[in-house]
Design a protein around this motif. Structure first.
Motif, mmCIF file in Angstrom:
data_model
loop_
_atom_site.group_PDB
_atom_site.id
_atom_site.type_symbol
_atom_site.label_atom_id
_atom_site.label_comp_id
_atom_site.label_asym_id
_atom_site.label_seq_id
_atom_site.Cartn_x
_atom_site.Cartn_y
_atom_site.Cartn_z
ATOM 1 N N ARG A 70 0.840 -1.206 0.000
ATOM 2 C CA ARG A 70 0.000 0.000 0.000
ATOM 3 C C ARG A 70 0.873 1.255 0.000
ATOM 4 O O ARG A 70 0.617 2.211 -0.723
ATOM 5 C CB ARG A 70 -0.931 -0.007 1.205
ATOM 6 C CG ARG A 70 -1.838 1.203 1.302
ATOM 7 C CD ARG A 70 -2.828 1.063 2.440
ATOM 8 N NE ARG A 70 -3.729 -0.063 2.286
ATOM 9 C CZ ARG A 70 -4.807 -0.070 1.491
ATOM 10 N NH1 ARG A 70 -5.111 0.997 0.802
ATOM 11 N NH2 ARG A 70 -5.575 -1.127 1.407
ATOM 12 N N GLN A 71 1.904 1.278 0.827
ATOM 13 C CA GLN A 71 2.791 2.440 0.887
ATOM 14 C C GLN A 71 3.554 2.636 -0.421
ATOM 15 O O GLN A 71 3.733 3.763 -0.875
ATOM 16 C CB GLN A 71 3.771 2.294 2.059
ATOM 17 C CG GLN A 71 3.111 2.419 3.410
ATOM 18 C CD GLN A 71 4.036 2.019 4.547
ATOM 19 O OE1 GLN A 71 4.846 1.099 4.415
ATOM 20 N NE2 GLN A 71 3.908 2.716 5.665
ATOM 21 N N ASN A 72 4.000 1.538 -1.043
ATOM 22 C CA ASN A 72 4.663 1.639 -2.349
ATOM 23 C C ASN A 72 3.710 2.191 -3.397
ATOM 24 O O ASN A 72 4.085 3.037 -4.200
ATOM 25 C CB ASN A 72 5.204 0.275 -2.791
ATOM 26 C CG ASN A 72 6.602 0.010 -2.320
ATOM 27 O OD1 ASN A 72 7.546 0.586 -2.839
ATOM 28 N ND2 ASN A 72 6.740 -0.858 -1.326
ATOM 29 N N ALA A 73 2.457 1.709 -3.387
ATOM 30 C CA ALA A 73 1.482 2.124 -4.399
ATOM 31 C C ALA A 73 1.068 3.584 -4.258
ATOM 32 O O ALA A 73 0.689 4.215 -5.245
ATOM 33 C CB ALA A 73 0.245 1.223 -4.333
ATOM 34 N N THR A 74 1.148 4.129 -3.047
ATOM 35 C CA THR A 74 0.720 5.512 -2.840
ATOM 36 C C THR A 74 1.890 6.484 -2.706
ATOM 37 O O THR A 74 1.675 7.677 -2.492
ATOM 38 C CB THR A 74 -0.176 5.622 -1.585
ATOM 39 O OG1 THR A 74 0.559 5.167 -0.444
ATOM 40 C CG2 THR A 74 -1.450 4.819 -1.752
ATOM 41 N N LEU A 75 3.100 6.016 -2.868
ATOM 42 C CA LEU A 75 4.274 6.861 -2.695
ATOM 43 C C LEU A 75 4.280 8.061 -3.644
ATOM 44 O O LEU A 75 4.398 9.208 -3.214
ATOM 45 C CB LEU A 75 5.550 6.027 -2.876
ATOM 46 C CG LEU A 75 6.861 6.761 -2.645
ATOM 47 C CD1 LEU A 75 6.978 7.188 -1.196
ATOM 48 C CD2 LEU A 75 8.030 5.870 -3.035
ATOM 49 N N LEU A 76 4.141 7.826 -4.936
ATOM 50 C CA LEU A 76 4.181 8.930 -5.895
ATOM 51 C C LEU A 76 2.962 9.836 -5.819
ATOM 52 O O LEU A 76 3.118 11.055 -5.884
ATOM 53 C CB LEU A 76 4.400 8.405 -7.311
ATOM 54 C CG LEU A 76 5.805 7.855 -7.560
ATOM 55 C CD1 LEU A 76 5.928 7.297 -8.955
ATOM 56 C CD2 LEU A 76 6.851 8.913 -7.312
ATOM 57 N N PRO A 77 1.748 9.296 -5.669
ATOM 58 C CA PRO A 77 0.613 10.213 -5.512
ATOM 59 C C PRO A 77 0.771 11.126 -4.283
ATOM 60 O O PRO A 77 0.452 12.307 -4.343
ATOM 61 C CB PRO A 77 -0.592 9.287 -5.363
ATOM 62 C CG PRO A 77 -0.183 8.023 -6.033
ATOM 63 C CD PRO A 77 1.293 7.912 -5.810
ATOM 64 N N ARG A 78 1.290 10.571 -3.185
ATOM 65 C CA ARG A 78 1.514 11.404 -2.002
ATOM 66 C C ARG A 78 2.570 12.465 -2.299
ATOM 67 O O ARG A 78 2.432 13.619 -1.910
ATOM 68 C CB ARG A 78 1.955 10.543 -0.811
ATOM 69 C CG ARG A 78 0.783 9.865 -0.127
ATOM 70 C CD ARG A 78 1.218 9.110 1.116
ATOM 71 N NE ARG A 78 1.985 7.943 0.688
ATOM 72 C CZ ARG A 78 3.049 7.465 1.310
ATOM 73 N NH1 ARG A 78 3.505 8.027 2.394
ATOM 74 N NH2 ARG A 78 3.663 6.400 0.852
ATOM 75 N N ASP A 79 3.610 12.080 -3.018
ATOM 76 C CA ASP A 79 4.665 13.020 -3.388
ATOM 77 C C ASP A 79 4.134 14.127 -4.296
ATOM 78 O O ASP A 79 4.600 15.266 -4.243
ATOM 79 C CB ASP A 79 5.815 12.278 -4.077
ATOM 80 C CG ASP A 79 6.993 13.174 -4.363
ATOM 81 O OD1 ASP A 79 7.520 13.783 -3.410
ATOM 82 O OD2 ASP A 79 7.372 13.279 -5.540
ATOM 83 N N ALA A 80 3.139 13.787 -5.121
ATOM 84 C CA ALA A 80 2.535 14.778 -6.029
ATOM 85 C C ALA A 80 1.524 15.673 -5.310
ATOM 86 O O ALA A 80 0.934 16.553 -5.932
ATOM 87 C CB ALA A 80 1.859 14.070 -7.206
ATOM 88 N N GLY A 81 1.325 15.454 -3.996
ATOM 89 C CA GLY A 81 0.462 16.333 -3.225
ATOM 90 C C GLY A 81 -0.953 15.846 -3.010
ATOM 91 O O GLY A 81 -1.782 16.592 -2.486
ATOM 92 N N LEU A 82 -1.277 14.613 -3.402
ATOM 93 C CA LEU A 82 -2.617 14.101 -3.177
ATOM 94 C C LEU A 82 -2.823 13.811 -1.695
ATOM 95 O O LEU A 82 -1.883 13.415 -0.997
ATOM 96 C CB LEU A 82 -2.861 12.826 -3.982
ATOM 97 C CG LEU A 82 -3.417 13.014 -5.391
ATOM 98 C CD1 LEU A 82 -2.407 13.693 -6.286
ATOM 99 C CD2 LEU A 82 -3.843 11.707 -5.960
ATOM 100 N N SER A 83 -4.038 13.992 -1.233
ATOM 101 C CA SER A 83 -4.369 13.719 0.167
ATOM 102 C C SER A 83 -4.377 12.213 0.403
ATOM 103 O O SER A 83 -4.454 11.413 -0.535
ATOM 104 C CB SER A 83 -5.734 14.300 0.512
ATOM 105 O OG SER A 83 -6.748 13.559 -0.147
ATOM 106 N N THR A 84 -4.347 11.842 1.673
ATOM 107 C CA THR A 84 -4.419 10.431 2.036
ATOM 108 C C THR A 84 -5.692 9.805 1.492
ATOM 109 O O THR A 84 -5.681 8.690 0.975
ATOM 110 C CB THR A 84 -4.355 10.264 3.569
ATOM 111 O OG1 THR A 84 -3.132 10.844 4.030
ATOM 112 C CG2 THR A 84 -4.423 8.811 3.986
#
Length: 144
Positions: A122-136
């Motif tokens: 889950r953390q790997n899959a959301t790493l780039l979206p989080r880096d791009a500024g998407l909310s949790t």
């Protein structure tokens, strides 16, 4: 047929799982139009014509070195073609900005150790979206 370096012609097969799909423009997820990709003087692939229908699972089959990974890098904007055009979801990837924008909306898992071993899936899959500024919440909704 794809050509790589001095090896001659190596077959690559791209198959939609449902071969009955019609290739109308509104049903095209991605397309390579007369794409050639070179590194220095070596031809990595090309010229390639490929159409990937939307709403279908498409499989790239071929032996090692035939260009499968190169095609995936072209389709997700990690690599720019030397000649020809790459279209994804109706947008022609003509600049670094268009390729970067696409990469921010597309998932890509690198084979053989491309994930961070200390992170969960889950953390790997959301790493780039989080880096791009998407909310949790936005990151979590993409996993559904």
């Amino acid at each position: 047929m794809l050509r790589r370096g001095g090896r001659g012609r190596i077959p690559l097969l791209a198959l939609p799982v449902d071969a009955s799909v019609t290739n109308t423009p509104q049903r095209v997820a991605a397309r390579l139009l007369a794409v050639t990709c070179r590194r220095s003087q070596d031809v990595m692939i090309g010229p390639v014509e490929l159409l990937i229908p939307s709403g279908q699972t498409t499989v790239l089959l071929g032996p090692s070195g035939c260009g499968k990974s190169t095609i995936l890098r072209l389709l997700n904007g990690l690599l720019a073609p030397t000649s020809g055009h790459v279209e994804v979801l109706g947008e022609t990837l003509t600049s670094e900005a268009s390729r970067t924008n696409l990469r921010r909306r597309m998932g890509y898992v690198i084979q053989e150790g491309g994930l961070f071993p200390h992170l969960t899936a889950r953390q790997n899959a959301t790493l780039l979206p989080r880096d791009a500024g998407l909310s949790t919440q936005e990151c979590e909704s993409r996993l559904q």
